[in-house]
Scaffold this active site. Structure first.
Site: not given
Length: 600
Positions: A120, A176
Site C-alpha cells: 500500500c 496511509h
C-alpha cells in the site's frame, strides 16, 4: 393528469386574446413542475444537493448546473482501489460481476502493461510524488500506525502542484502515508479537504483498528479531526461515495477539480452489506464469496460516482483514472491468475495492476494500451494536463504518458525500478559472486528494462494460484502449480513480453543480459536515500490521544521527554471522553491485525 386547481382562476381571467396562450404556457409550466416533482420523489439528500448546486450556479452566472461554464483545465478524478487482484475485473475473465468497470474501460483505454508497487504505502507515495521508493526513503515495508514516520515533508505532492494552478483538491478514503505529526496530515500535504482513514486497514462499519493488543483506536477523519459525527455504522465504500457526491454537488464545474478517491475496498477485513452476496452463493470458498460481494459494492460505487460527475456537469471535461494499488491476496479472496505470485511480492501478480483511463477527452477511445506505464507516471502526466509546472531541479522517476494513452504513441518509459530494499530479509544463498561482482544478490530487488525483468534476493511467495483454488478441493487443490524455490537460487530473469506468467527462468541462458540489468540496479542504488523505518513510539497509543489514531509527536519532545505524570494525566483525560470510551467497550477483545498491516 387533470389540470391543477391553482391554474383555473388565472385561466378564467385571461381566457381571451393573446392571454389565452400565456395561460396555457403557465399551466404547462406548473404541470412540468409537478411532473418533475413526481419523478424526483425519493431522491432525498441528492435532490437537495442538486437544488443547492442550482442556486450556486445561478449566483455564478449559470442558469443550469448541468450546463455550466466549464473549466479550461480538465477535472482530474483518480480512483485507487485496495488489493484488487489482476483477474478481479470482468474484462480479465473474473466470475465476479463488474459491469461498471467493464463499460468504463471498454469506452476508454485499458492499460495492459501497467505496474504499481506490491504493497500500500509505496504505491501511494509514488503516485503522489512521482518518485521511486528509493528516492523518498520508503523502500521498506509500509508506514505502520505506531511509527514516527510519514511521506517526507520536503517532497512537493501532486495536490500541492495542482493547487498552484488553481485546482480545488479533495481526498476521500485511505491515506496511509503517515500521520505522526500534524504536518504529515493530508490537509497539510495539499488537500483542501480530507475525509477518510489514516491507517492501512480497519473495520468497514466501526472504523476501529487494533494494531496490536492494547493499541486500538478510532480511525475516521474529517480534515484534521476525528469524524465522530459520521460514526453511524455506514459501510465505508458507500460512505465515501456519498462524500464524493457531496463534493461534486458543492463545487462549480467552472473551477478545475482534483478528486482523489482511495477506497478501502477490497482490503481485509472481508466485510460487505448482505445484499451483495446474492449473486455469489455458488462460490464455495467463503473468503472469495465475501471478496466478490465487496467488489460488487465497489463497482456500484464507481457507477454512482460517474453518474454524479454527469449530473453536476463535470463529466465532459473530466479524466477518470482507475487503478489498484497492488496485486490481490489469494488467502483474502483475491485472484491474480494467470500471473505468478501475490500481494507483497515482486512477481507479476504483486505488481501488475488493473488500470484504465476513461474520458471524453481521449482521442483514441475503446483501445488497449500495451505500452509500459508505471504509477509514478501519473504525477507528471496530471500536472501537464493541468497546465502546471514541474520544477527543473526535481528529479522525477515518472514520465508524461498522456499522448501514449490518448493517441497510442510509444511510451517514453523503457524501464521500471520495482524496488531495492536493503533491509528486507536477505536471501540465504545470495552473494556478490552470484551477482558477478556487480550486485549482492542477497538483497531483495526487481527491475524491468524493456522486455526483460530481473529479480534478486527473496522476491516473495511464488506460486501460481488458479481459479480452482477458491473451491473446497482441500490441501492439494493447486495441483502442479505449487513451486518450491531451488536451493541456492537468488537471481531470476524473464522475458515478460514473451512469458508474462514468469514460467521460464532465462538467467543461465542469458548471463550478458543479467549483467546489464545488475549494472542498472547498481546505478539506481547510487541515487538511493537512507531508509526511513523508525522503531515504534509508545506515545502513538490512541489511549493517550482520546481513543483516536492521530498525530502525537510535538517538537518539544526533541528537547525533553514528557514525564510519566503528564502521560498519566492525559490518559485520565482520555478516559473521560464518552465517545471513545463507549467505542472501546464495543470492542473488548479487538484482535490484532498486525499480520495484515505488514502486507499493507
Amino acid at each position: 393528469m387533470d389540470r391543477p386547481d391553482s391554474t383555473r382562476p388565472l385561466q378564467a381571467r385571461v381566457w381571451r386574446g393573446k392571454t389565452l396562450g400565456m395561460g396555457a404556457l403557465v399551466g404547462f409550466w406548473v404541470l412540468s413542475l409537478l411532473a418533475y416533482g413526481y419523478l424526483s420523489w425519493g431522491q432525498g439528500m441528492e435532490k437537495e444537493e442538486e437544488e443547492d448546486g442550482a442556486s450556486r450556479a445561478q449566483a455564478l452566472g449559470s442558469s443550469d448546473p448541468r450546463e455550466p461554464t466549464t473549466s479550461q483545465q480538465p477535472h482530474l478524478i483518480f480512483i485507487l482501489t485496495d488489493d484488487q487482484g489482476f483477474r478481479d475485473v470482468g474484462y480479465h475473465g473474473s466470475e465476479i460481476k463488474t459491469p461498471t468497470l467493464d463499460k468504463l474501460a471498454a469506452e476508454g483505454v485499458k492499460l495492459e502493461n501497467y505496474y504499481v508497487q506490491p504493497i500500500c504505502t509505496p504505491s501511494r507515495s509514488q503516485f503522489i510524488t512521482g518518485k521511486y521508493q528509493i528516492h523518498t526513503g520508503l523502500q521498506h515495508s509500509i508506514i505502520r500506525p505506531t511509527q514516527p514516520n510519514c511521506l517526507p515533508l520536503d517532497n512537493a505532492t501532486l495536490p500541492q502542484k495542482l493547487k498552484e494552478v488553481g485546482y480545488s483538491t479533495h481526498m476521500v478514503g485511505k491515506w496511509h502515508l503517515g500521520f505522526y505529526r500534524k504536518e504529515c496530515m493530508p490537509t497539510q500535504r495539499g488537500f483542501d479537504t480530507f475525509f477518510g482513514s489514516l491507517l492501512g486497514s480497519g473495520d468497514y462499519y466501526t472504523h476501529y483498528k487494533c494494531d496490536s493488543p492494547g493499541m486500538c483506536g478510532y480511525d475516521l477523519y474529517e480534515n484534521d479531526n476525528a469524524a465522530w459525527d459520521y460514526d453511524n455504522g455506514i459501510y465505508s465504500t458507500q460512505m465515501y461515495t456519498q462524500r464524493v457526491q457531496h463534493i461534486l454537488a458543492s463545487h462549480h464545474p467552472s473551477k478545475p477539480l482534483f478528486l482523489y478517491i482511495a477506497y478501502q475496498a477490497v482490503h481485509s477485513p472481508l466485510q460487505a452489506p448482505g445484499r451483495y452476496f446474492e449473486h455469489y452463493r455458488s462460490i464455495i470458498n467463503i473468503n472469495r464469496r465475501r471478496y466478490a460481494a465487496m467488489l460488487s459494492c465497489l463497482d456500484e460505487a464507481i457507477s454512482n460516482v460517474t453518474m454524479a460527475l454527469k449530473s453536476y456537469g463535470f463529466y465532459n471535461n473530466s479524466i477518470i483514472i482507475y487503478s489498484s494499488d497492488n496485486g490481490g491476496q489469494p488467502t483474502a479472496g483475491g485472484s491474480n491468475w494467470p500471473l505468478r505470485g501475490s500481494k507483497g511480492t515482486y512477481w507479476e501478480g504483486g505488481i501488475r495492476a488493473v488500470g484504465f483511463v476513461h474520458s471524453p477527452l481521449l482521442k483514441n477511445k475503446g483501445t488497449v494500451c500495451k505500452e509500459l506505464v508505471h504509477i509514478t507516471d501519473w504525477y507528471p502526466t496530471l500536472i501537464s494536463l493541468a497546465e502546471g509546472q514541474i520544477d527543473e531541479d526535481i528529479q522525477l522517476d515518472g514520465y508524461d504518458i498522456w499522448e501514449t494513452i490518448s493517441e497510442g504513441l510509444r511510451s517514453p518509459r523503457v524501464d521500471i525500478l520495482h524496488n531495492i530494499d536493503p533491509i528486507y530479509t536477505k536471501a540465504k544463498n545470495g552473494s556478490w559472486a552470484a551477482g558477478y561482482g556487480i550486485w549482492n544478490t542477497a538483497i531483495q530487488s526487481a527491475i524491468r528494462v524493456r522486455h526483460w525483468k530481473l529479480l534478486t534476493g527473496n522476491p516473495g511467495y511464488s506460486d501460481w494460484v488458479p481459479p480452482q483454488s477458491f473451491s473446497n478441493l482441500g490441501p492439494n487443490r493447486w495441483h502442479n502449480e505449487r513451486v518450491t524455490l531451488p536451493t541456492g537460487k537468488s537471481v531470476w530473469l524473464f522475458n515478460i513480453t514473451a512469458d508474462p506468467y514468469e514460467r521460464v527462468d532465462l538467467s543461465h541462458r542469458y548471463p550478458g543480459v543479467v549483467k546489464q540489468l545488475l549494472r542498472r540496479l547498481s546505478q539506481f542504488n547510487k541515487t538511493a536515500v537512507p531508509v526511513r523505518y523508525p522503531p515504534k513510539d509508545p506515545r502513538s497509543n490512541p489511549r493517550l490521544n482520546g481513543g483516536v489514531w492521530g498525530p502525537w509527536y510535538k517538537d518539544e519532545y526533541k528537547k525533553k521527554k514528557s514525564s510519566k505524570k503528564k502521560a498519566q494525566k492525559k490518559l485520565k483525560k482520555s478516559k473521560a471522553k464518552p465517545k471513545w470510551q463507549n467505542k472501546a467497550r464495543s470492542f473488548p477483545n479487538c484482535p490484532s491485525d498486525a499480520s495484515d498491516v505488514t502486507r499493507g
